[in-house]
Design a protein around this motif. Structure first.
Motif, PDB file in Angstrom:
ATOM      1  N   PRO A  12      -0.137   2.112   3.222  1.00 27.81           N
ATOM      2  CA  PRO A  12       1.160   1.470   3.442  1.00 27.81           C
ATOM      3  C   PRO A  12       2.236   2.480   3.812  1.00 27.81           C
ATOM      4  N   LYS A  15       7.077  -0.288   1.062  1.00 28.40           N
ATOM      5  CA  LYS A  15       6.790  -1.381   0.133  1.00 28.40           C
ATOM      6  C   LYS A  15       7.947  -2.375   0.108  1.00 28.40           C
ATOM      7  N   PHE A  49      -0.946  -8.378  -4.284  1.00 23.24           N
ATOM      8  CA  PHE A  49      -0.675  -7.397  -3.241  1.00 23.24           C
ATOM      9  C   PHE A  49      -1.168  -7.898  -1.886  1.00 23.24           C
ATOM     10  N   TYR A  50      -0.344  -7.732  -0.876  1.00 20.40           N
ATOM     11  CA  TYR A  50      -0.705  -8.091   0.494  1.00 20.40           C
ATOM     12  C   TYR A  50      -0.379  -6.904   1.391  1.00 20.40           C
ATOM     13  N   LEU A  51      -1.162  -6.720   2.439  1.00 23.45           N
ATOM     14  CA  LEU A  51      -0.868  -5.664   3.402  1.00 23.45           C
ATOM     15  C   LEU A  51      -0.671  -6.310   4.770  1.00 23.45           C
ATOM     16  N   ASN A  58       2.137  -0.346   8.658  1.00 21.69           N
ATOM     17  CA  ASN A  58       1.549  -1.108   7.565  1.00 21.69           C
ATOM     18  C   ASN A  58       2.586  -1.290   6.461  1.00 21.69           C
ATOM     19  N   SER A  60       3.284  -2.950   2.747  1.00 24.36           N
ATOM     20  CA  SER A  60       2.727  -3.588   1.557  1.00 24.36           C
ATOM     21  C   SER A  60       3.773  -4.537   0.987  1.00 24.36           C
ATOM     22  N   TRP A  62       4.565  -6.994  -2.274  1.00 21.11           N
ATOM     23  CA  TRP A  62       4.176  -7.285  -3.648  1.00 21.11           C
ATOM     24  C   TRP A  62       4.836  -8.574  -4.110  1.00 21.11           C
ATOM     25  N   TYR A 241       0.691   2.488  -3.537  1.00 19.89           N
ATOM     26  CA  TYR A 241      -0.174   1.335  -3.696  1.00 19.89           C
ATOM     27  C   TYR A 241       0.197   0.477  -4.889  1.00 19.89           C
TER      28      TYR A 241
END
Length: 254
Positions: A12, A15, A49-51, A58, A60, A62, A241
Protein backbone atom coordinates in the motif's frame (compact mmCIF):
# COMPACT_ATOMS: atom_id res chain seq x y z
CA UNK A 1 -10.09 -9.23 6.76
CA UNK A 2 -10.54 -9.41 3.03
CA UNK A 3 -7.71 -11.35 1.47
CA UNK A 4 -4.16 -11.86 2.70
CA UNK A 5 -1.54 -9.21 3.35
CA UNK A 6 -0.46 -8.05 -0.11
CA UNK A 7 2.94 -9.02 -1.45
CA UNK A 8 5.64 -6.43 -1.94
CA UNK A 9 4.53 -5.66 -5.50
CA UNK A 10 1.19 -4.51 -4.07
CA UNK A 11 2.47 -2.75 -0.99
CA UNK A 12 0.00 0.00 0.00
CA UNK A 13 1.11 3.52 -0.81
CA UNK A 14 -1.28 5.18 1.64
CA UNK A 15 -3.98 4.24 4.12
CA UNK A 16 -7.59 5.45 4.24
CA UNK A 17 -9.79 4.65 7.26
CA UNK A 18 -13.57 4.73 7.74
CA UNK A 19 -14.80 5.64 11.22
CA UNK A 20 -18.31 6.01 12.61
CA UNK A 21 -20.95 4.52 14.83
CA UNK A 22 -22.54 1.15 14.11
CA UNK A 23 -25.33 1.07 11.52
CA UNK A 24 -24.28 4.24 9.68
CA UNK A 25 -23.34 2.18 6.61
CA UNK A 26 -19.53 2.26 6.47
CA UNK A 27 -19.10 -1.18 4.96
CA UNK A 28 -22.03 -0.66 2.62
CA UNK A 29 -20.31 2.47 1.29
CA UNK A 30 -17.14 0.49 0.73
CA UNK A 31 -18.96 -2.38 -1.00
CA UNK A 32 -20.79 0.09 -3.21
CA UNK A 33 -17.52 1.65 -4.30
CA UNK A 34 -15.46 -1.54 -4.63
CA UNK A 35 -18.10 -3.93 -5.98
CA UNK A 36 -20.69 -1.48 -7.39
CA UNK A 37 -23.35 -3.34 -5.40
CA UNK A 38 -25.39 -2.83 -2.26
CA UNK A 39 -25.41 -5.57 0.34
CA UNK A 40 -27.50 -5.95 3.47
CA UNK A 41 -24.70 -6.63 5.92
CA UNK A 42 -24.09 -7.29 9.58
CA UNK A 43 -21.96 -5.22 11.93
CA UNK A 44 -18.23 -5.33 11.32
CA UNK A 45 -16.25 -7.24 13.94
CA UNK A 46 -12.90 -5.57 14.65
CA UNK A 47 -12.03 -4.35 11.17
CA UNK A 48 -11.73 -5.32 7.52
CA UNK A 49 -8.98 -4.56 5.02
CA UNK A 50 -9.35 -3.79 1.31
CA UNK A 51 -6.70 -2.93 -1.25
CA UNK A 52 -7.73 -0.66 -4.10
CA UNK A 53 -5.53 -0.35 -7.18
CA UNK A 54 -6.00 3.21 -8.38
CA UNK A 55 -4.04 3.65 -11.57
CA UNK A 56 -0.44 2.73 -10.74
CA UNK A 57 -1.02 3.25 -7.01
CA UNK A 58 -2.26 1.00 -4.21
CA UNK A 59 -4.55 2.39 -1.52
CA UNK A 60 -5.38 0.37 1.58
CA UNK A 61 -8.86 1.04 2.95
CA UNK A 62 -9.68 0.03 6.50
CA UNK A 63 -13.30 -0.50 7.50
CA UNK A 64 -13.68 -0.33 11.28
CA UNK A 65 -16.26 -1.55 13.75
CA UNK A 66 -18.61 1.02 15.25
CA UNK A 67 -19.51 -1.04 18.30
CA UNK A 68 -18.21 0.37 21.55
CA UNK A 69 -16.54 -2.89 22.60
CA UNK A 70 -14.16 -2.54 19.64
CA UNK A 71 -13.52 1.14 20.25
CA UNK A 72 -10.01 0.56 21.57
CA UNK A 73 -8.89 -0.85 18.22
CA UNK A 74 -9.72 2.38 16.41
CA UNK A 75 -6.51 4.26 17.16
CA UNK A 76 -4.49 1.24 16.03
CA UNK A 77 -6.30 1.15 12.70
CA UNK A 78 -5.84 4.92 12.28
CA UNK A 79 -2.09 4.77 12.82
CA UNK A 80 -0.38 6.31 9.80
CA UNK A 81 -3.63 7.11 8.01
CA UNK A 82 -3.46 9.66 5.21
CA UNK A 83 -7.24 10.16 5.02
CA UNK A 84 -10.12 9.47 7.38
CA UNK A 85 -13.81 9.26 6.44
CA UNK A 86 -15.97 10.17 9.44
CA UNK A 87 -19.37 8.70 8.66
CA UNK A 88 -22.79 9.43 10.14
CA UNK A 89 -26.44 8.67 9.31
CA UNK A 90 -28.41 11.72 8.09
CA UNK A 91 -31.51 10.35 9.85
CA UNK A 92 -29.73 10.00 13.22
CA UNK A 93 -28.38 13.15 14.88
CA UNK A 94 -26.67 11.13 17.61
CA UNK A 95 -24.50 9.40 15.01
CA UNK A 96 -23.05 12.82 14.11
CA UNK A 97 -22.46 13.67 17.75
CA UNK A 98 -20.66 10.35 18.26
CA UNK A 99 -18.06 11.33 15.67
CA UNK A 100 -16.90 14.17 17.87
CA UNK A 101 -17.46 12.49 21.21
CA UNK A 102 -15.99 9.03 20.52
CA UNK A 103 -14.21 8.79 17.20
CA UNK A 104 -12.29 12.01 16.58
CA UNK A 105 -9.77 11.26 19.35
CA UNK A 106 -8.90 7.97 17.63
CA UNK A 107 -7.40 9.92 14.74
CA UNK A 108 -4.59 11.29 16.91
CA UNK A 109 -2.45 8.43 15.59
CA UNK A 110 -3.07 9.45 11.96
CA UNK A 111 -0.48 11.37 9.95
CA UNK A 112 -0.03 15.02 10.80
CA UNK A 113 -1.20 15.98 7.30
CA UNK A 114 -4.19 13.60 7.38
CA UNK A 115 -7.23 14.68 5.35
CA UNK A 116 -10.68 14.44 6.94
CA UNK A 117 -14.01 13.99 5.18
CA UNK A 118 -17.35 14.17 6.98
CA UNK A 119 -19.89 11.93 5.24
CA UNK A 120 -23.63 11.73 5.80
CA UNK A 121 -24.93 8.40 4.51
CA UNK A 122 -28.46 7.01 3.92
CA UNK A 123 -29.80 10.02 2.02
CA UNK A 124 -32.12 7.63 0.16
CA UNK A 125 -34.18 7.29 3.34
CA UNK A 126 -35.05 10.99 3.27
CA UNK A 127 -36.18 11.05 -0.36
CA UNK A 128 -39.79 10.44 -1.48
CA UNK A 129 -40.39 6.82 -2.43
CA UNK A 130 -43.56 5.69 -4.20
CA UNK A 131 -45.30 2.32 -4.14
CA UNK A 132 -43.19 0.73 -6.90
CA UNK A 133 -44.28 -2.87 -7.25
CA UNK A 134 -45.98 -2.28 -10.59
CA UNK A 135 -42.98 -0.53 -12.09
CA UNK A 136 -39.80 -2.14 -10.81
CA UNK A 137 -40.14 -5.54 -12.44
CA UNK A 138 -38.57 -5.46 -15.87
CA UNK A 139 -37.89 -1.72 -15.77
CA UNK A 140 -34.23 -1.20 -16.76
CA UNK A 141 -34.28 2.54 -16.03
CA UNK A 142 -36.04 2.40 -12.67
CA UNK A 143 -34.95 4.93 -10.08
CA UNK A 144 -36.31 5.43 -6.54
CA UNK A 145 -38.72 8.12 -7.77
CA UNK A 146 -39.62 6.54 -11.11
CA UNK A 147 -42.92 5.05 -9.97
CA UNK A 148 -43.92 8.30 -8.33
CA UNK A 149 -43.29 10.13 -11.58
CA UNK A 150 -45.26 7.63 -13.64
CA UNK A 151 -48.18 7.21 -11.29
CA UNK A 152 -50.01 10.52 -11.39
CA UNK A 153 -52.60 9.17 -8.97
CA UNK A 154 -50.01 8.28 -6.33
CA UNK A 155 -51.09 9.63 -2.99
CA UNK A 156 -48.85 11.92 -0.89
CA UNK A 157 -48.54 9.11 1.64
CA UNK A 158 -47.22 6.65 -0.94
CA UNK A 159 -44.49 9.11 -1.91
CA UNK A 160 -43.46 10.15 1.59
CA UNK A 161 -39.90 9.69 2.84
CA UNK A 162 -39.08 6.57 4.82
CA UNK A 163 -37.36 8.58 7.56
CA UNK A 164 -37.04 12.19 8.63
CA UNK A 165 -33.73 13.95 8.09
CA UNK A 166 -32.18 14.90 11.44
CA UNK A 167 -28.82 16.23 10.22
CA UNK A 168 -28.48 19.11 7.78
CA UNK A 169 -25.43 19.77 5.61
CA UNK A 170 -24.54 22.84 7.66
CA UNK A 171 -24.28 20.62 10.77
CA UNK A 172 -21.60 18.57 9.04
CA UNK A 173 -19.79 21.72 7.90
CA UNK A 174 -19.73 22.98 11.50
CA UNK A 175 -18.27 19.65 12.65
CA UNK A 176 -15.57 19.79 9.97
CA UNK A 177 -14.56 23.25 11.15
CA UNK A 178 -14.35 22.00 14.74
CA UNK A 179 -12.16 19.13 13.55
CA UNK A 180 -9.69 21.60 12.06
CA UNK A 181 -9.59 23.51 15.33
CA UNK A 182 -9.12 20.27 17.29
CA UNK A 183 -6.19 19.37 15.05
CA UNK A 184 -4.82 22.92 15.24
CA UNK A 185 -4.91 23.16 11.45
CA UNK A 186 -5.07 26.52 9.72
CA UNK A 187 -8.49 26.67 8.10
CA UNK A 188 -7.11 28.78 5.26
CA UNK A 189 -4.54 26.11 4.40
CA UNK A 190 -7.05 23.23 4.48
CA UNK A 191 -9.58 22.08 1.87
CA UNK A 192 -12.83 24.05 2.25
CA UNK A 193 -15.62 22.44 4.25
CA UNK A 194 -17.94 22.46 1.23
CA UNK A 195 -15.47 20.18 -0.55
CA UNK A 196 -14.92 17.82 2.39
CA UNK A 197 -18.53 17.29 3.51
CA UNK A 198 -20.41 14.72 1.45
CA UNK A 199 -23.89 13.25 1.50
CA UNK A 200 -24.16 9.75 0.08
CA UNK A 201 -26.40 6.74 -0.34
CA UNK A 202 -24.73 3.35 -0.33
CA UNK A 203 -28.04 1.87 -1.46
CA UNK A 204 -28.46 3.95 -4.62
CA UNK A 205 -24.79 4.77 -5.13
CA UNK A 206 -25.42 8.52 -5.01
CA UNK A 207 -22.15 10.45 -4.57
CA UNK A 208 -20.20 7.37 -3.45
CA UNK A 209 -17.72 7.35 -6.33
CA UNK A 210 -17.26 11.11 -5.98
CA UNK A 211 -16.36 10.66 -2.31
CA UNK A 212 -13.61 8.10 -2.83
CA UNK A 213 -12.23 9.55 -6.06
CA UNK A 214 -12.01 13.03 -4.50
CA UNK A 215 -10.03 11.67 -1.57
CA UNK A 216 -7.77 9.62 -3.84
CA UNK A 217 -6.95 12.75 -5.83
CA UNK A 218 -6.20 14.64 -2.64
CA UNK A 219 -3.82 12.00 -1.23
CA UNK A 220 -1.84 11.75 -4.48
CA UNK A 221 0.87 14.19 -3.26
CA UNK A 222 1.38 11.95 -0.20
CA UNK A 223 1.67 8.91 -2.46
CA UNK A 224 4.28 10.55 -4.67
CA UNK A 225 6.25 11.81 -1.67
CA UNK A 226 6.21 8.41 0.00
CA UNK A 227 7.30 6.60 -3.16
CA UNK A 228 10.13 9.06 -3.60
CA UNK A 229 11.30 8.52 -0.03
CA UNK A 230 11.03 4.73 -0.31
CA UNK A 231 13.54 4.65 -3.16
CA UNK A 232 16.22 5.40 -0.59
CA UNK A 233 15.27 2.46 1.63
CA UNK A 234 14.25 -1.15 1.08
CA UNK A 235 12.86 -1.54 4.62
CA UNK A 236 9.24 -2.70 4.85
CA UNK A 237 7.16 -0.79 7.38
CA UNK A 238 4.63 -3.23 8.86
CA UNK A 239 2.46 -0.32 9.96
CA UNK A 240 1.51 0.18 6.31
CA UNK A 241 -0.51 -3.00 6.60
CA UNK A 242 -2.31 -2.13 9.80
CA UNK A 243 -2.55 -4.45 12.82
CA UNK A 244 -1.08 -7.93 12.49
CA UNK A 245 -3.42 -10.80 13.28
CA UNK A 246 -3.11 -14.56 13.05
CA UNK A 247 -6.65 -14.96 11.80
CA UNK A 248 -8.60 -13.14 9.13
CA UNK A 249 -11.01 -10.56 10.51
CA UNK A 250 -14.43 -11.26 9.14
CA UNK A 251 -16.93 -8.49 8.86
CA UNK A 252 -19.83 -7.07 7.13
CA UNK A 253 -21.03 -3.61 7.84
CA UNK A 254 -23.37 -1.60 9.76
Amino acid sequence: MRGAVPDRARRPDVKLVLLGDMNVGKTSLLHRYMDKRFYHTISTVGGAFYLKQWGPYNISIWDTAGREQFHGLGSMYCRGATAVILTYDVTNRQSLAELEERFLSLTDTANDDCIYAVVGNKTDLTEPIAVRENYEVGCPIHTPNYACQLNSSASPTSCSPVAEREVQKEDAVALYQRILRHKAVDEHLSPPAERMCFETSAKTGANVDALFETLFDMVLPSILRKRSESKASSTIDLEDYGPVTSKPIKGGCC
